[in-house]
Motif scaffolding. Sequence first.
Motif, PDB file in Angstrom:
ATOM      1  N   GLN A 151     142.283 -44.970  20.912  1.00  0.00           N
ATOM      2  CA  GLN A 151     143.218 -44.738  19.749  1.00  0.00           C
ATOM      3  C   GLN A 151     143.976 -46.210  19.477  1.00  0.00           C
ATOM      4  O   GLN A 151     143.841 -46.686  18.377  1.00  0.00           O
ATOM      5  CB  GLN A 151     144.102 -43.549  19.788  1.00  0.00           C
ATOM      6  N   THR A 203     151.849 -48.940  12.245  1.00  0.00           N
ATOM      7  CA  THR A 203     151.484 -48.042  13.415  1.00  0.00           C
ATOM      8  C   THR A 203     151.643 -48.257  14.586  1.00  0.00           C
ATOM      9  O   THR A 203     151.705 -47.435  15.497  1.00  0.00           O
ATOM     10  CB  THR A 203     150.011 -47.626  12.992  1.00  0.00           C
ATOM     11  N   VAL A 239     145.899 -35.779  20.449  1.00  0.00           N
ATOM     12  CA  VAL A 239     145.429 -37.269  20.643  1.00  0.00           C
ATOM     13  C   VAL A 239     144.096 -37.145  19.768  1.00  0.00           C
ATOM     14  O   VAL A 239     143.755 -38.097  19.306  1.00  0.00           O
ATOM     15  CB  VAL A 239     145.405 -37.756  21.996  1.00  0.00           C
ATOM     16  N   SER A 280     144.409 -36.896  16.457  1.00  0.00           N
ATOM     17  CA  SER A 280     144.925 -38.251  15.579  1.00  0.00           C
ATOM     18  C   SER A 280     143.935 -39.317  15.763  1.00  0.00           C
ATOM     19  O   SER A 280     143.751 -40.074  14.890  1.00  0.00           O
ATOM     20  CB  SER A 280     146.350 -38.509  16.439  1.00  0.00           C
ATOM     21  N   ALA A 326     141.579 -38.677  13.069  1.00  0.00           N
ATOM     22  CA  ALA A 326     142.124 -39.019  11.812  1.00  0.00           C
ATOM     23  C   ALA A 326     142.212 -40.566  11.737  1.00  0.00           C
ATOM     24  O   ALA A 326     141.853 -41.005  10.569  1.00  0.00           O
ATOM     25  CB  ALA A 326     143.614 -38.521  11.675  1.00  0.00           C
ATOM     26  N   PHE A 327     142.520 -41.344  12.463  1.00  0.00           N
ATOM     27  CA  PHE A 327     142.536 -42.762  12.464  1.00  0.00           C
ATOM     28  C   PHE A 327     141.030 -43.288  12.033  1.00  0.00           C
ATOM     29  O   PHE A 327     141.129 -44.120  11.348  1.00  0.00           O
ATOM     30  CB  PHE A 327     142.940 -43.450  13.974  1.00  0.00           C
ATOM     31  N   PHE A 331     140.413 -42.313   8.529  1.00  0.00           N
ATOM     32  CA  PHE A 331     141.115 -42.835   7.399  1.00  0.00           C
ATOM     33  C   PHE A 331     141.051 -44.531   7.472  1.00  0.00           C
ATOM     34  O   PHE A 331     140.897 -45.109   6.287  1.00  0.00           O
ATOM     35  CB  PHE A 331     142.404 -42.392   8.136  1.00  0.00           C
ATOM     36  N   TYR A 332     141.003 -45.067   8.619  1.00  0.00           N
ATOM     37  CA  TYR A 332     140.745 -46.501   8.431  1.00  0.00           C
ATOM     38  C   TYR A 332     139.407 -46.928   7.951  1.00  0.00           C
ATOM     39  O   TYR A 332     139.467 -48.049   7.336  1.00  0.00           O
ATOM     40  CB  TYR A 332     140.947 -47.057  10.109  1.00  0.00           C
ATOM     41  N   LEU A 367     139.947 -46.640   4.129  1.00  0.00           N
ATOM     42  CA  LEU A 367     140.674 -47.873   3.795  1.00  0.00           C
ATOM     43  C   LEU A 367     139.847 -49.008   4.009  1.00  0.00           C
ATOM     44  O   LEU A 367     139.949 -50.055   3.101  1.00  0.00           O
ATOM     45  CB  LEU A 367     141.913 -47.908   4.546  1.00  0.00           C
TER      46      LEU A 367
END
Lengths: 433, 341
Positions: A10, A71, A401, A404, A407-408, A411-412, A415
């Motif tokens: 992460q 972040t 974890v 998350s 999700a990172f 999401f990243y 974006l």
Amino acid sequence: MDVLLLSRLQFAVATMFHFLFVPLTLGLSILTAIYETKYVKTGDADYKRAAKFWGKLFLINFALGVVTGITLEFQFGTNWSSYSKYVGDIFGSLLAIEATLAFYMESTFVGLWLFTWDKVKPAVHATFIWIVAISSNLSALWILIANGWMQNPVGYVLRNGRAELDNFITVITNPFGLIEFIHTVSGAYILAGFFVLGVSAWHLLRKNETQFFTKSFKVAATFTLIFALVEVFNGHIHGSEVAKVQPAKLAAMESHWETRKNASMYLFALPDPANEKNAVELLPIPGMLSMLAFHTLDAEVKGLKDFPKQDRPPVELTFWSFRVMVGLGFLFALVGGLAWLKRNDPVSSPALLKLLLLMIPMPYIANEAGWIVAEVGRQPWLVYGMMRTSEGVSTLAVSQVAISLAAFVVFYTALGLVDFYLLAKYARKGPVH
Amino acid sequence: MLETIWFILWGVLWAVYFMLDGFDLGLGALMPALAKNETDRRIVYNSMGPFWDGNEVWLVTAGGATFAAFPTAYAIMFNGLYSALLLLLFALIIRGVCFEFRGKVDNPQWKAFWDVAMAVSSFLPTLLLGVAFANIFKGIPIDQSGIYHGTLFTLLNPYGLAGGVLFVLLFMVHGSLWLAVKSEGELQARAASMAKKLWPALLVVAVLFLLFTFVVTNLFNNYFKYPLMWMLPGVAVASLLLTRVFIQQAAWWKSWFASSATIVFVTLFGVGGLFPNILPSSINKAFSVTAFNSASSQLTLKIMLGVALVIVPIVIGYQTWVYIFLRDKVTEKDLSYEEAY
């Protein structure tokens, strides 16, 4: 998968994604400021348009750099809480100083610059973008002093079950951090330089706004060449510093197994970590490794075998990333030189322009590879020689974890794609009349 | 002594963050209710445009100050509130890119998507910050090694949720007043009437929250011990009432300042009651993380105090100057400005 590995992944995702945006912010803010200053000095409207055009691309990129940076600051607490507790006395203060001294200025003045083109005198307006550029780079300085401390911890005492500050001046003048700073920002300026050269090349190849893009090109060519040369020299100094304070990293960078004097450098090698040797070693330059690392042919360079296995960094990733970075570094100096030679009339060399178009992604790769060398090469340490990465992790559930991290990634990626699309869209659109 | 000074600074940093980002978070969350057409929406975006980024840095500084001055508290808080914090961060990421992305593609669906994203990603942090702070006031289940024994849902207890609602209403009133300051005509009238409508709800929730606080937290102990501290909630209540008076007079700047003071003093009231705890443990008082057992070394606290005392006033200086310099209303004419959002 355990919490440690997931947290490392992460952090890697979050930092490497963040660093897709930071270098362009650092370099393009300066280039935009240079264009706007030229406008103030010469009154040439092309330079005002240049400041606006490159400034717009700067801002599209800037937004993601800022939000992904926030972040990172908080991830030290969320995923690396034992680390934060242990070194917060020093590391935490460096991050806090960065926020107070640099980040406020950067964030406040970027809004001011954007909204006041018609509200203040040109010279005043140009100072706003200079403040943004200087504070972004000041931000990098403090972050790299913090990272430099993880690479080469100095100025501390172990007391009360943690690392406590002993000498603040020693911490902020840590040569490792300062060399790393110059190395990182030069890499960033090269990236921004090739970005401007590449986008300009795209328009020049289409004979679009030739006069405008030639002017942008000329400034960027000089800028790129200067920092590509600085980077070659600084890279050498940085390497010697690594040899001095992080011998295991140096050995991994070169896949150097046996301790020996007069150590050769191999232009081509294939590491074979399982058998603690290189499967192939070709084209040796005798004594070169000793020479580069310690400035004398007969210096002894410690090999990986002389480090306990649990203290060795992953060899292959460090080795290959180092090669990618160095190879590209020399390429940047070469292509930067070619662009500089043609700076007054780039449109006459379509081959060079096509090459420059291909060069846009290269510094991104080099910058990321450089960070892999720095961070993977530091393993198994979180703070070199002081705290192992496995000792720094938080107490968390694997599911937390895993979710998350997923999700990172999702999401990243989304974006990043949108941002890339918008950058490309506005880069192609060209300047406003 | 240094620990106490840093505790106060820590509280002030959070208070200023809530005051500044509070209006743009509240306004973002209310945008669908206030802005009826594209022009309205762009006025809303541009009223926050030059400021939101500088406001958010106060969060980074509040976090950074926690890390620097109270590293153990930072580690335990952020580790324990993992899921809530990451939700907050994701929301703030979306929110940040909304400003930059929305206007860059000329397509109504694209814009509508980012408008929804703006509302959600403004509402969620507001709620989460309120929930988090109420839980901190009440105490969270941490053991002697600072390990958090709970989940995201542990935080969603009635008192935590009450804190969330309080923050939502505080920020929404604050945001409506900011729009009343920065706009004119129908949009301003809608913003004003929104503030007027939300104010009684805010008053009721604030009173209930205070009673609730009295019942479930130990915050009032400090106030009975040091009666001078009643000034903090006193100023908070007075500012809340003044906000309404100024709304009645259509004195928008004044009402916005009064609402700013309300947010600052509500925060200081909570933090003041907390002292010396930063994270009280709900398992056993002795496990609580305090300003004293979580602080950095004296040397670090001293150096950081020097840095804060020199730099923060300068920051306040230039940020204030930017607010004053860009104090005018956002008009339709401003929207034709090439760089406008």
